[in-house]
Design an enzyme around this catalytic site. Structure first.
Site, PDB file in Angstrom:
ATOM      1  N   ASP A  57     -13.904 -10.932   1.055  1.00 30.39           N
ATOM      2  CA  ASP A  57     -13.161 -10.847   2.317  1.00 30.39           C
ATOM      3  C   ASP A  57     -13.963 -10.133   3.399  1.00 30.39           C
ATOM      4  O   ASP A  57     -13.788 -10.408   4.582  1.00 30.39           O
ATOM      5  CB  ASP A  57     -11.788 -10.198   2.093  1.00 30.39           C
ATOM      6  N   GLU A  88      -8.387 -12.361   6.808  1.00 28.82           N
ATOM      7  CA  GLU A  88      -9.432 -11.832   5.909  1.00 28.82           C
ATOM      8  C   GLU A  88      -9.582 -10.327   6.127  1.00 28.82           C
ATOM      9  O   GLU A  88      -9.750  -9.567   5.172  1.00 28.82           O
ATOM     10  CB  GLU A  88     -10.786 -12.524   6.140  1.00 28.82           C
ATOM     11  N   HIS A 143      -6.758  -8.674   4.410  1.00 31.08           N
ATOM     12  CA  HIS A 143      -6.942  -8.660   2.949  1.00 31.08           C
ATOM     13  C   HIS A 143      -7.786  -7.452   2.538  1.00 31.08           C
ATOM     14  O   HIS A 143      -7.521  -6.820   1.516  1.00 31.08           O
ATOM     15  CB  HIS A 143      -7.594  -9.956   2.472  1.00 31.08           C
ATOM     16  N   TYR A 188      -6.864  -4.388  -0.110  1.00 36.05           N
ATOM     17  CA  TYR A 188      -7.689  -3.852  -1.216  1.00 36.05           C
ATOM     18  C   TYR A 188      -7.795  -2.334  -1.094  1.00 36.05           C
ATOM     19  O   TYR A 188      -7.743  -1.612  -2.080  1.00 36.05           O
ATOM     20  CB  TYR A 188      -9.094  -4.470  -1.218  1.00 36.05           C
ATOM     21  N   GLU A 206     -13.571 -20.076  -0.310  1.00 39.30           N
ATOM     22  CA  GLU A 206     -12.113 -20.124  -0.155  1.00 39.30           C
ATOM     23  C   GLU A 206     -11.448 -20.864  -1.308  1.00 39.30           C
ATOM     24  O   GLU A 206     -10.351 -20.504  -1.726  1.00 39.30           O
ATOM     25  CB  GLU A 206     -11.731 -20.846   1.152  1.00 39.30           C
ATOM     26  N   GLU A 214      -5.096 -17.606   1.135  1.00 36.49           N
ATOM     27  CA  GLU A 214      -6.359 -18.315   0.848  1.00 36.49           C
ATOM     28  C   GLU A 214      -6.132 -19.819   0.761  1.00 36.49           C
ATOM     29  O   GLU A 214      -6.971 -20.610   1.176  1.00 36.49           O
ATOM     30  CB  GLU A 214      -7.017 -17.790  -0.431  1.00 36.49           C
ATOM     31  N   HIS A 245      -6.311 -21.290   4.006  1.00 32.16           N
ATOM     32  CA  HIS A 245      -7.701 -21.428   4.465  1.00 32.16           C
ATOM     33  C   HIS A 245      -8.359 -22.642   3.803  1.00 32.16           C
ATOM     34  O   HIS A 245      -9.146 -23.341   4.429  1.00 32.16           O
ATOM     35  CB  HIS A 245      -8.511 -20.163   4.146  1.00 32.16           C
TER      36      HIS A 245
HETATM   37 FE   FE2 Z   1      -9.073 -13.465   2.277  1.00 37.86          FE
HETATM   38 FE   FE2 Z   2      -9.924 -16.872   3.108  1.00 39.67          FE
END
Ligand code: FE2
Ligand code: FE2
Length: 344
Positions: free
Chosen positions: A87, A117, A120, A124, A184, A218, A221
């Site tokens: 990401d 992204e 994301h 994390y 992706e 995802e 994407h």
């Molecule tokens: Fe992502």
């Molecule tokens: Fe992605």
């Protein structure tokens, strides 16, 4: 490939003259009349997928983390680190690919993808800060510094993107775009499977809840690249052999990494199921862009992880963990349905 000028007064935004690349856009986001109506639908869906990581409850995961085996904990850390890399590199690279897109409705989707992204990465961070003890957190971010296999994997993925930045030819643009589709469409999923596998054994349910939200993003994407690539195959110099080669190398690298970090030390995952799943994914992603599958065995036409589907799905009956926090997140989901969940 030249980046679009910031504002091009001599541009022509008329629908009939639009194209995804090589158009003559003013760079105004003229979205009243669009040529690629799928992009407006996709953008809407991406926005409706909105969620906030911190609203998902990780309380049980904090104690579960110490009930994992040493191997499972190692895989948990390593996969988190790898996904953080994926990401991060997306957040960094996508603006380069977007800079020469000349259809504003497509640009809009990539802008939303970049935002997702970035978010994301924040999710994390939330997992790392909540679940991982403070003395291990830096090691998760810097796993690649001590793990040779991960370091090579990161360098390979970044290297393809860097090649386009260093030499922005049409050939390299196509390769970078295909590399994006591979990332992706293939690179996340053995990681997702690991978390769903733990959740199926009642372990780390909060992490799995976060990953199923990321998984859903995802897949939106993936759908974007499934629209872009057939058009790119029409416009950019490339060869089909090159596409197959890139897919085959992606499968090898993905299996090598998964076998290294998960191997056969975690219940429910074997080297053979990893190979079967990764080749199945490659076949599915090839079909989706109008190409023949690469792997012909019967076992590569279906997922070995069908039984984990209910742990990935945010909408069906298997979604039993309806706590307060989660109800808050899913209430954002307004779309009538997100396709692609059969893709696990
Ligand atoms: Fe992502
Ligand atoms: Fe992605």
């Amino acid at each position: 490939m030249l980046a679009n000028p910031i504002f091009n007064p001599n541009g022509d935004d008329r629908v009939e003259n639009r194209s995804i690349w090589f158009g003559n856009t003013t760079n105004l986001m003229q979205l009243n009349d669009v040529r690629y109506s799928w992009a407006i639908g996709l953008y809407q869906q991406m926005r409706e997928n909105f969620w906030i990581p911190q609203k998902l409850d990780l309380t049980q995961d904090v104690t579960d983390y110490w009930n994992l085996t040493t191997e499972e904990r190692h895989a948990y850390d390593g996969i988190l680190s790898y996904l953080t890399f994926l990401d991060s590199v997306q957040t960094c690279n996508l603006p380069h690919l977007k800079s020469c897109v000349t259809a504003p409705e497509v640009s809009l989707c990539i802008a939303e993808q970049i935002a997702q992204e970035g978010m994301h990465n924040q999710s994390y961070q939330y997992i790392i800060e909540t679940v991982i003890p403070s003395d291990r957190r830096t090691a998760v971010y810097e796993f690649w510094r001590t793990d040779q296999v991960l370091a090579e994997r990161c360098e390979f993925i970044a290297g393809i993107y860097q090649q386009y930045i260093d030499s922005p030819t049409e050939e390299n643009y196509f390769v970078a775009l295909l590399a994006d589709y591979l990332l992706e469409g293939m690179y996340f999923y053995n990681g997702f499977i690991y978390f769903y596998n733990l959740a199926s054994r009642m372990l780390m349910p909060g992490s799995a809840d976060i990953f199923k939200m990321i998984n859903r993003d995802e897949l939106s994407h993936v759908r974007l690249y499934q629209k872009l690539l057939p058009e790119a195959m029409r416009l950019f110099p490339h060869s089909v052999e090159q596409i197959y080669e890139m897919f085959d190398r992606a499968v090898q690298h993905e299996c090598r990494w998964t076998n290294h970090i998960v191997g056969e030390n975690v219940l429910g995952i074997t080297k053979s199921s990893t190979e079967q799943y990764t080749k199945y994914l490659a076949n599915m992603r090839l079909r989706a862009i109008g190409l023949e599958p690469l792997y012909s065995g019967e076992q590569y036409q279906k997922s070995p992880y069908k039984h984990l589907e209910r742990f990935s799905d945010t909408k069906k009956a298997g979604h039993t963990k309806a706590n307060f926090f989660e109800a808050g997140v899913t209430s954002y989901v307004m779309s009538s349905g997100v396709g692609g969940w059969d893709e696990i």
